[in-house]
Scaffold this active site. Structure first.
Site, PDB file in Angstrom:
ATOM      1  N   TYR A  34       2.786  -0.078   0.005  1.00  0.00           N
ATOM      2  CA  TYR A  34       4.134  -0.540   0.338  1.00  0.00           C
ATOM      3  C   TYR A  34       4.836   0.564   1.094  1.00  0.00           C
ATOM      4  O   TYR A  34       4.463   1.737   0.995  1.00  0.00           O
ATOM      5  CB  TYR A  34       4.928  -1.032  -0.870  1.00  0.00           C
ATOM      6  CG  TYR A  34       5.322  -0.052  -1.966  1.00  0.00           C
ATOM      7  CD1 TYR A  34       5.838   1.212  -1.707  1.00  0.00           C
ATOM      8  CD2 TYR A  34       5.252  -0.449  -3.302  1.00  0.00           C
ATOM      9  CE1 TYR A  34       6.240   2.064  -2.728  1.00  0.00           C
ATOM     10  CE2 TYR A  34       5.639   0.393  -4.327  1.00  0.00           C
ATOM     11  CZ  TYR A  34       6.147   1.647  -4.036  1.00  0.00           C
ATOM     12  OH  TYR A  34       6.534   2.487  -5.036  1.00  0.00           O
ATOM     13  N   GLU A  98       0.419  -1.520   5.688  1.00  0.00           N
ATOM     14  CA  GLU A  98       1.701  -1.273   5.016  1.00  0.00           C
ATOM     15  C   GLU A  98       2.411  -2.605   4.811  1.00  0.00           C
ATOM     16  O   GLU A  98       2.512  -3.416   5.747  1.00  0.00           O
ATOM     17  CB  GLU A  98       2.597  -0.355   5.860  1.00  0.00           C
ATOM     18  CG  GLU A  98       2.161   1.099   5.892  1.00  0.00           C
ATOM     19  CD  GLU A  98       2.652   1.903   4.679  1.00  0.00           C
ATOM     20  OE1 GLU A  98       3.338   1.319   3.800  1.00  0.00           O
ATOM     21  OE2 GLU A  98       2.327   3.105   4.626  1.00  0.00           O
TER      22      GLU A  98
END
Ligand SMILES: [Zn+2]
Length: 252
Positions: A34, A98
């Site tokens: 993340y 991501e």
């Protein structure tokens, strides 16, 4: 004109990051992250800032858009100091994805369904093109357990597993009973460390349940037994690890 042609037909926008170099190994892993920043636009700026020395191949926004920052053939700088199954140049062998989420430092909201749908579609696409084995789809926290906790225990690995992405077994139920705790020193702790190391984690087999061991157990739980990520090796944690090792062996 984009700076390069996207590797996947799912990419909606190319935003070139300068942060990459040549790979020293073949791609056979996906590492999920993340962003860990309050705003996705700030994360994008950081991933493209030459001063930051960080990047990734793909950024998945919360509305499900997939942006590509680095061509897959190049080594993006997403994993940092990391290790899996004895390999330490994780950036060279992996695709870094991501996922925009503020993370534990900013309230850690749930991942949006559209966003997870996009991660699944992208994961399938990369896996099919790169022939990535299921056990090689990992969390950043798996390869850097002492430093990282992303994408964290709210990330729905079970949904990815149901879609054929990653190694997944149903976690063993949490039940009261004996457990291994930080500070313990025993042959049973050594066997736990041995099993974690066999699975891939960088952990020394010392028999001492030290802080590093607790960090690795927490990383394991965030990914594979997310109902309680406390670093304490209860029966459910140890049994889930045993099932995963067995599932991986039987798939080989
Ligand atoms: Zn990360």
């Amino acid at each position: 004109m984009p700076a390069f042609s996207p590797d996947s037909g799912l990419v909606t926008r190319v935003v070139a990051s300068p942060n990459h170099d040549a790979r020293a190994a073949r791609v056979d892993m996906i590492v999920l992250h993340y962003t860990g920043m309050a705003r996705a636009e700030d994360a994008l700026a950081r991933l493209c800032d030459p001063q930051s020395k960080v990047s990734c191949h793909y950024l998945v926004l919360d509305d499900g858009q997939i942006w590509q920052l680095v061509p897959e053939e190049r080594r993006a700088w997403h994993a940092g100091v990391s290790s899996w199954q004895g390999e330490t140049d994780i950036n060279s062998c992996s695709i870094g994805i991501e996922i925009a989420n503020p993370g534990h430092d900013f309230g850690y909201p749930d991942f949006a369904k559209d966003q997870i749908d996009a991660v699944i579609a992208l994961g399938r696409d990369v896996i099919a093109r790169r022939k990535i084995p299921p056990p090689r789809v990992l969390a950043h926290s798996d390869v850097a357990p002492a430093r990282k906790s992303d994408p964290g225990e709210k990330f729905p690995w079970h949904r990815l597993g149901a879609a054929g992405i990653g190694l997944w077994v149903a976690p063993s139920q949490i039940v009261p009973g004996p457990e291994l705790d930080p500070g313990d020193h025993s042959e049973i702790v050594a066997r736990l460390q041995q099993a974690l190391a066999e699975f891939g984690y960088a952990v020394a087999v010392t028999g001492s349940y030290d802080d590093a061991t607790r960090g690795v157990v927490t990383a394991f739980q965030r990914h594979f037994r997310p109902a309680r990520a406390d670093g304490i090796a209860d029966h459910s944690t140890i049994e889930t690890l045993r099932r995963l090792l067995a599932a991986r062996r039987s798939a080989e």
